[in-house]
Structure formats: C-alpha cells, structure tokens
Design an enzyme around this catalytic site. Sequence first.
Site, mmCIF file in Angstrom:
data_model
loop_
_atom_site.group_PDB
_atom_site.id
_atom_site.type_symbol
_atom_site.label_atom_id
_atom_site.label_comp_id
_atom_site.label_asym_id
_atom_site.label_seq_id
_atom_site.Cartn_x
_atom_site.Cartn_y
_atom_site.Cartn_z
ATOM 1 C CD GLN A 92 -3.620 -4.477 6.444
ATOM 2 O OE1 GLN A 92 -3.791 -3.409 5.860
ATOM 3 N NE2 GLN A 92 -3.955 -5.631 5.904
ATOM 4 C CG ASP A 122 -9.590 -0.293 4.994
ATOM 5 O OD1 ASP A 122 -9.181 -0.701 3.898
ATOM 6 O OD2 ASP A 122 -8.942 -0.398 6.061
ATOM 7 C CE LYS A 127 -3.830 -2.466 2.151
ATOM 8 N NZ LYS A 127 -4.619 -2.757 3.380
HETATM 9 N N1 GUN Z 1 -6.974 -7.040 6.146
HETATM 10 C C1 GUN Z 1 -7.292 -7.756 5.047
HETATM 11 N N2 GUN Z 1 -7.810 -6.958 4.093
HETATM 12 C C2 GUN Z 1 -7.826 -5.715 4.604
HETATM 13 C C3 GUN Z 1 -8.253 -4.456 4.082
HETATM 14 O O1 GUN Z 1 -8.749 -4.334 2.968
HETATM 15 N N3 GUN Z 1 -8.090 -3.409 4.918
HETATM 16 C C4 GUN Z 1 -7.572 -3.524 6.164
HETATM 17 N N4 GUN Z 1 -7.486 -2.423 6.913
HETATM 18 N N5 GUN Z 1 -7.183 -4.669 6.674
HETATM 19 C C5 GUN Z 1 -7.307 -5.760 5.889
#
Ligand code: GUN
Length: 292
Positions: free
Chosen positions: A96, A119, A52
């Site tokens: 996350q 998100d 990211k």
């Molecule tokens: N863990 C797995 N997929 C995601 C996501 O799209 N966002 C976040 N914040 N955590 C995750």
Amino acid sequence: MTLIDGKAVSEQVKQEIAAEVAEIVARGGKRPHLAAILVGHDGGSETYVAAKVKACEVCGFKSTLIRYESDVTEEELLAKVQELNADPDVDGFIVQLPLPAHISEQKVIETIDYCKDVDGFHPINVGRLSIGLPCYISATPNGIMELLRRYQIDTKGKKCVILGRSNIVGKPMAMLMMQKACPGDATVTVCHSRSKDLVKECREADILIAAMGQPNFVTADMVKEGAVVIDVGTTRVPDATRKSGFKLTGDVKFDEVAPKCAYITPVPGGVGPMTIVSLMKNTLLAGKKAIY
Ligand code: GUN
C-alpha cells in the site's frame, strides 16, 4: 442525467468473481490468495487496506495482511517483498502506498515479481499496457473502464480529457482510452498543473475524467452539456458535523455539474468501489496464472 452507481456495479462484479472462485475450488483448484503489506498508520491507507481484505472475503479469496511500523527499513521491506515473490501460496500482493519518505517506492515496486504485481505498477506491466499486451492494469483506470463498459457508454471517436498525470491514474487512463478497443478509441488529452488552457480543453470534452485530487475543482462552466463526467477525487475534507471528522470530497462540484451531464459518478459510491473490485479481478487473474 444518469447517476453511475459504482457501488451497485462493484457488488455485482464481486458476486461474479465469487461464483467463478466457487467453481475453481469445486473443481479442486486453488483458492486465489492476495497478500497486502501496510506500513504505518495513515488513516486513508488503513481504510483502503481494510476494504481490500473485506472484498477478498466476499470474493472467496484467501487474504493475508502484513503490517510494519513506519520505521521499518527499506531493506526489511524489500526482503519481505522477495519472500512473497518466492511464496507459491501467494498468487498476488500489493504494497500500500504512500510509503514513508526513507523508503524508495520505485525500488519496492520494481522488486515485486511482475507476475504477482496485481496493482499493475511494475514497469513491465505499465509497458505492456502501453502496447496492448496482456498485463495487470492499474485498478482505478480499469474500474472506470468497467463502468463505461457496463453502462454501454460510447467512447469511440469521442474527445476524452483527463485531468491529472499520475502514474496510478492519469497515465494508465490515457493509455486505456486511446487503445484500439471498446471502450477505447477515444481522442485523448491529458491536462495537468502546467496546462495552458485547461478550462477550454474541459469544455470541449465529451468524456471528462477528473483525477488531480483537488476538491471541487471542476465547476459547471467547465463542462459541456451532455458530457460524461468521471470523478476520481477522494480528498478527506474536514467536516465537524460527521463522526469521522471528514467528508470524502470529489474533484467535481457535483451539485452544479450533475444537471449538465449525460452520466456522472458520485463521490462516494462511484469510482471508489470499482477500484477495489479491479484489484479483485487482478487477483483472480493471478490465481489463474493468466499473466506470465
Ligand atoms: N495508494 C493509493 N491507491 C493505491 C493503489 O491502488 N494501490 C496501492 N498499493 N497503494 C495505493
């Protein structure tokens, strides 16, 4: 059979975002800023967050990574979320997941200002999605919609079967595929661990989206000839022949399913890269203050 190249599409979308950011900055606007909170050292989470941050660079965004050890208290984490909510330089941020068991993920999600919730996990964004209002859309389902759009895959009136009912993928995917839009307008069935005749449902699917996190679950006998198969699975399966020690494995038995498909996504290189790009698109929206 057409292989859906998520990697190529994601590179293209990132270039489009970068061009728009360059224009914004040239006009004297603010460079979008994404912050990410990472708790602990889970291998998958480390990889995703690093990807990211890298994608932010490619898109021309500012990014900030905030790390905590896994013994961080819920109180401390919530205080940081509130600090980011109030920080005018941060346009959007993510925490996350998964978080350590002593921290309530739901509490954390609900503490995030929904206007910065890139998100799309906050109940306000989820609720808005369900009734078709402007909102941040969860990255994986939105990435899949982008692939369907760019490959001009017809979804109108089609039977779409989704395997998995998670809040992050299955549920928002169902909302998007049933929405009055293109792509969308599909007749949606959501299957899960308690579904009665899952194989029969899958066999009738024009579009099959596998998102239950069970490696190689979908076999050739479960797929209709000419179906569109989207594989969301990314399970790390031990593989001693690889340097990393694992092989990223999808929910679909690719080799036997692919010959039956009109379109299929590979793992890796299908949905995965699109998930990150969707987060970038949401960050661009956040930079433009498009969701309020
Ligand atoms: N863990 C797995 N997929 C995601 C996501 O799209 N966002 C976040 N914040 N955590 C995750």
